[in-house]
Structures are given as C-alpha cells and as structure tokens.
Design an enzyme around this catalytic site. Structure first.
Site, PDB file in Angstrom:
ATOM      1  N   GLN A 126       0.836  -1.201   0.000  1.00 36.97           N
ATOM      2  CA  GLN A 126       0.000   0.000   0.000  1.00 36.97           C
ATOM      3  C   GLN A 126       0.872   1.252   0.000  1.00 36.97           C
ATOM      4  O   GLN A 126       1.603   1.495   0.963  1.00 36.97           O
ATOM      5  CB  GLN A 126      -0.904  -0.025   1.248  1.00 36.97           C
ATOM      6  CG  GLN A 126      -1.858   1.127   1.384  1.00 36.97           C
ATOM      7  CD  GLN A 126      -2.691   0.992   2.655  1.00 36.97           C
ATOM      8  OE1 GLN A 126      -2.195   0.572   3.694  1.00 36.97           O
ATOM      9  NE2 GLN A 126      -3.954   1.336   2.575  1.00 36.97           N
ATOM     10  N   GLY A 127       0.824   2.041  -1.058  1.00 37.13           N
ATOM     11  CA  GLY A 127       1.632   3.242  -1.173  1.00 37.13           C
ATOM     12  C   GLY A 127       0.851   4.491  -0.794  1.00 37.13           C
ATOM     13  O   GLY A 127       0.443   5.267  -1.679  1.00 37.13           O
ATOM     14  N   TYR A 128       0.639   4.686   0.493  1.00 39.26           N
ATOM     15  CA  TYR A 128      -0.085   5.861   0.988  1.00 39.26           C
ATOM     16  C   TYR A 128       0.861   6.849   1.673  1.00 39.26           C
ATOM     17  O   TYR A 128       1.072   7.954   1.208  1.00 39.26           O
ATOM     18  CB  TYR A 128      -1.166   5.439   1.989  1.00 39.26           C
ATOM     19  CG  TYR A 128      -2.464   4.933   1.400  1.00 39.26           C
ATOM     20  CD1 TYR A 128      -2.564   4.541   0.072  1.00 39.26           C
ATOM     21  CD2 TYR A 128      -3.600   4.832   2.194  1.00 39.26           C
ATOM     22  CE1 TYR A 128      -3.756   4.074  -0.458  1.00 39.26           C
ATOM     23  CE2 TYR A 128      -4.800   4.365   1.677  1.00 39.26           C
ATOM     24  CZ  TYR A 128      -4.876   3.984   0.358  1.00 39.26           C
ATOM     25  OH  TYR A 128      -6.059   3.521  -0.149  1.00 39.26           O
ATOM     26  N   SER A 161       4.367  -1.506   4.168  1.00 37.99           N
ATOM     27  CA  SER A 161       4.468  -2.871   4.689  1.00 37.99           C
ATOM     28  C   SER A 161       4.678  -3.879   3.566  1.00 37.99           C
ATOM     29  O   SER A 161       3.943  -3.887   2.571  1.00 37.99           O
ATOM     30  CB  SER A 161       3.197  -3.240   5.465  1.00 37.99           C
ATOM     31  OG  SER A 161       3.023  -2.380   6.572  1.00 37.99           O
ATOM     32  N   GLU A 244      -9.992  -2.129   5.128  1.00 36.70           N
ATOM     33  CA  GLU A 244      -8.918  -2.573   6.019  1.00 36.70           C
ATOM     34  C   GLU A 244      -9.450  -2.829   7.422  1.00 36.70           C
ATOM     35  O   GLU A 244      -8.894  -3.639   8.161  1.00 36.70           O
ATOM     36  CB  GLU A 244      -7.808  -1.510   6.061  1.00 36.70           C
ATOM     37  CG  GLU A 244      -6.594  -1.915   6.862  1.00 36.70           C
ATOM     38  CD  GLU A 244      -5.478  -0.880   6.787  1.00 36.70           C
ATOM     39  OE1 GLU A 244      -4.355  -1.210   7.182  1.00 36.70           O
ATOM     40  OE2 GLU A 244      -5.738   0.248   6.319  1.00 36.70           O
ATOM     41  N   ASN A 368      -4.409   7.493  15.985  1.00 39.08           N
ATOM     42  CA  ASN A 368      -5.514   7.801  16.895  1.00 39.08           C
ATOM     43  C   ASN A 368      -5.992   9.234  16.722  1.00 39.08           C
ATOM     44  O   ASN A 368      -7.196   9.526  16.795  1.00 39.08           O
ATOM     45  CB  ASN A 368      -5.071   7.577  18.336  1.00 39.08           C
ATOM     46  CG  ASN A 368      -5.176   6.118  18.761  1.00 39.08           C
ATOM     47  OD1 ASN A 368      -5.349   5.231  17.913  1.00 39.08           O
ATOM     48  ND2 ASN A 368      -5.064   5.868  20.049  1.00 39.08           N
ATOM     49  N   GLU A 369      -5.053  10.151  16.489  1.00 39.89           N
ATOM     50  CA  GLU A 369      -5.438  11.562  16.356  1.00 39.89           C
ATOM     51  C   GLU A 369      -6.342  11.773  15.140  1.00 39.89           C
ATOM     52  O   GLU A 369      -7.360  12.486  15.210  1.00 39.89           O
ATOM     53  CB  GLU A 369      -4.177  12.429  16.244  1.00 39.89           C
ATOM     54  CG  GLU A 369      -3.344  12.508  17.517  1.00 39.89           C
ATOM     55  CD  GLU A 369      -2.505  11.252  17.761  1.00 39.89           C
ATOM     56  OE1 GLU A 369      -1.971  11.115  18.870  1.00 39.89           O
ATOM     57  OE2 GLU A 369      -2.397  10.415  16.844  1.00 39.89           O
TER      58      GLU A 369
END
Length: 388
Positions: A126-128, A161, A244, A368-369
């Site tokens: 995944q290329g985010y 990953s 996901e 989380n933010e």
C-alpha cells in the site's frame, strides 16, 4: 449456501487436516513483529489454501471467492485464528485492494488483477504514507504525469508494509498540478519490478524489517491501471481504508484473547497476579477485550452495506490503544526479567516483541489523532479542525 455453523465446521475440519506435515511447523508463525518468519513457507501455505478455495472467501463467486456472508466470514477468520494458523502473506491484496477493485475497478482491471490475488501469485503493498504525509494523507506530494499510454510516477512512500516481498503497489499520487489536499489525487496500480523503483527496508525496534521506503523515479504504469476517475483518488483510497477495518478484525481479536489468556497464566505463575494493581489491570484488559468485540460486531453493519463507515474509527482507536496497553502490562508482569534479551545479539521473546511492536498500533492504519478527527467531524457533526 451452507449455514454459519456448517461453514465453521468445514473450515475447522480443513485446517485440522491440512496444518500437518510440512505445514505443521507454521502454526503461530509470522505474527506482528515477526513478519519475516518462514515467509516462503507461508506463501506456499497461502497457495495451498488457494488451491482448496480458502482465499478471498468473502469475495463474490464471479471474482473467484466463495460469496460467503458476513457471518461466515467472521467464522472463517475466527477459526483460522483459533487454529493458530500462520499469519497471512496476502492480506493487503485480499482484504484491501481486491474489495476496492470489486467496488471501483473496471472489468479489465478485475480480470487482470483479481485472479492472481485469489491464487496468491501476486502480492501487493500500500503506497499511501510519505515522509510529510503520514496520517495526513491529503498532503501527498508523490506526483504522476500522463505521458501517452502511461502514467509516470515520481516521489517517495514510507512505512510501506511488505514492499520488499511484493510485486505491485497501489499508489495515491497527485495527478493535477497545482491541486491541494483531497483534490487532484489519483489511485494507481504500479508494478515494482521495473527501473525507477527502489525499495529500502527499514529496521524496526523489533529488529525486523516489515516496513520499507519506496522511491519512484520516473516509474511507469499503464493508463488503464488508474482506479476510478483521474482526481478521484481520495474517495477510492478512503474506501480501501474502510475495507482494512473489515471482518478480519474478528480474527485479530482471537489472537488478542490468546495473548491475554497467556499473560494471565504468566501472572499467576510468577506471582505478579498477587499485586492488586496488576490484577486490576488484567481485569480491565479482559473487559476491554469484550468491548472491542462489541464494537467490531456493530461495525459489521457497515461492512454488510459495502464498506465500514466513519464509525469504524471508534473500533480502531479502542483496539489499538488496548493492544498497546497490553504490551505495557506484559512488561510489568514480566518484571525486571523483561529487560533482558533472550539471546544475542537481539533475540526478543514474544512479550518483548509485543511491547515494542504494539507501539505502532496507534499509528498505522490511521493514527488515533486522525481517527478522533473523523469521529468528531463525520460521526458527531462537530466543526472541522482548522487547517492551513
């Protein structure tokens, strides 16, 4: 269509009959922080599952899946975890990209990319995230320019990953010059085995290298490998993130429960459970795990509708924080012994690895933010946070 219990019995029986012989040693291998373990053997196991029709069980039958209901998918993931079967190597393709292509892909894209995912013949990453666009995905700077029948991609991705084990990457890139934030992004399927792509593994606290930096320097992909319309990448990327947080989280929680039960046994064995504060934290961990399951089951309503909604962020915050705190609790139960490596040069035991790797739980898949912002703005309808 078989009932849920019949389906559960079928997968349970298949796992019992097949996690034997050469595959018996794979039980429990490859979990978080141990993704390097027996990778080739786990890939062979994945292909063994594929040959028996046990990959992509929730996909429609027309795309190679079993068309399993939500309840059956839950049963599959729970039984897989209960059998202590090895961590999947094709999760990103099966759980993220595949459902995205079913929802947004063209017939040609589905015909080209879905069968190799079902067969575990092509692996995806995944290329985010980028150095300046981690949780703030809208700040993506990787760009792609149309040249004839190709898109030419230039930029850098990070925390990718399993990129070093993958053949393809789905990349969010800026395709409209001068655009900013959510606008002007596109979702591209990019082959990694080509000139102009460099993959550098990143050594983590656990000593392993699941994550990678990926550099694109004029890398190419076909024009037909753009998912959705040009400039519509934000919507497609958000749908992928929703998938996901789908059904597989129920299986993840079986693993969490096993970790907690094993930790309770350790606390009773080494006397840590005699400490009322430790005992209270163990009890809170147990109640927290039950809350995680309730959140996940509630979220399945969104999955049944096609993709989890913003409410999935509640579950992500809760389980990520819970698991990080479990790692901290494990080290307190271990006591001073937990400070010593099991062997040289950096041989970690399961509890040390849990403590170190779970630090990332509150960051990956949306920090989380960011999740709190999503809940505030999209669920509660509060005013949006001011942004430059």
């Amino acid at each position: 269509m078989s009932s849920v219990e019949e389906f559960r019995a079928e997968i349970r029986g298949w796992l019992a009959a097949n996690l034997t012989g050469a595959f018996a040693g794979l039980r429990g291998r490859g979990g978080p922080g141990r993704e390097h373990e027996a990778f080739a053997e786990r890939l062979e196991w994945e292909r063994h599952m594929a040959a028996a029709g046990w990959t992509c069980v929730g996909w429609p039958e027309e795309y190679g899946g079993r068309g399993a209901t939500i309840e059956q998918q839950v049963a599959f993931h729970e039984e897989y975890a209960l059998a202590d079967a090895p961590a999947r190597v094709n999760h990103i393709g099966e759980q993220l990209l595949g459902p995205t292509l079913v929802a947004f892909g063209t017939p040609e894209q589905r015909a080209r990319f879905l069968p190799p995912i079902v067969a575990a013949e092509e692996l995806w990453c995944q290329g985010y995230s980028e150095p300046d666009a981690g949780s703030d995905l809208a700040n993506v700077r990787t760009r792609a320019v149309r040249e004839g029948d190709d898109w030419v991609v230039t930029g850098q991705k990070i925390w990718t990953s399993l990129a070093h084990e993958s053949q393809w990457c789905f990349v969010v890139a800026r395709t409209e010059p001068g655009s900013s934030r959510h606008k002007g992004l596109s979702y591209l399927l990019v082959p990694l085995d080509q000139p102009g792509v460099e993959i550098r593994p990143i050594t983590q606290l656990t000593g392993t290298s699941e994550f990678n930096e990926v550099f694109f320097d004029g890398a190419r992909t076909r024009a037909g490998h753009l998912v959705g319309a040009p400039g519509d990448g934000w919507r497609v990327a958000m749908a992928t993130l929703g998938f996901e947080r789908g059904v597989s989280t129920l299986g993840q929680q079986v693993g969490f429960r096993r970790e907690l039960e094993t930790l309770i046994e350790l606390a009773e064995r080494n006397g840590a459970a005699d400490d009322p504060l430790i005992r209270d934290r163990l009890a809170r961990a147990w109640t927290g795990l039950e809350t995680i399951r309730c959140n996940a089951l509630r979220m399945l309503d969104g999955v049944a509708a096609g993709a989890p909604g913003p409410e999935a962020s509640i579950g992500k915050i809760f389980w990520a924080t819970w698991h990080r705190e479990l790692g901290e609790l494990a080290m307190d139960v271990r006591g001073a012994d937990g400070m010593l490596a099991a062997g040289k040069p950096y041989d970690l035991d399961d509890w040390q690895r849990l403590f170190l790797f779970s630090r990332s739980d509150t960051i990956y898949a949306g920090s989380n933010e960011i999740q709190r912002n999503i809940i505030a703005e999209r669920v509660l309808g509060l005013p949006k946070e001011s942004r430059p």
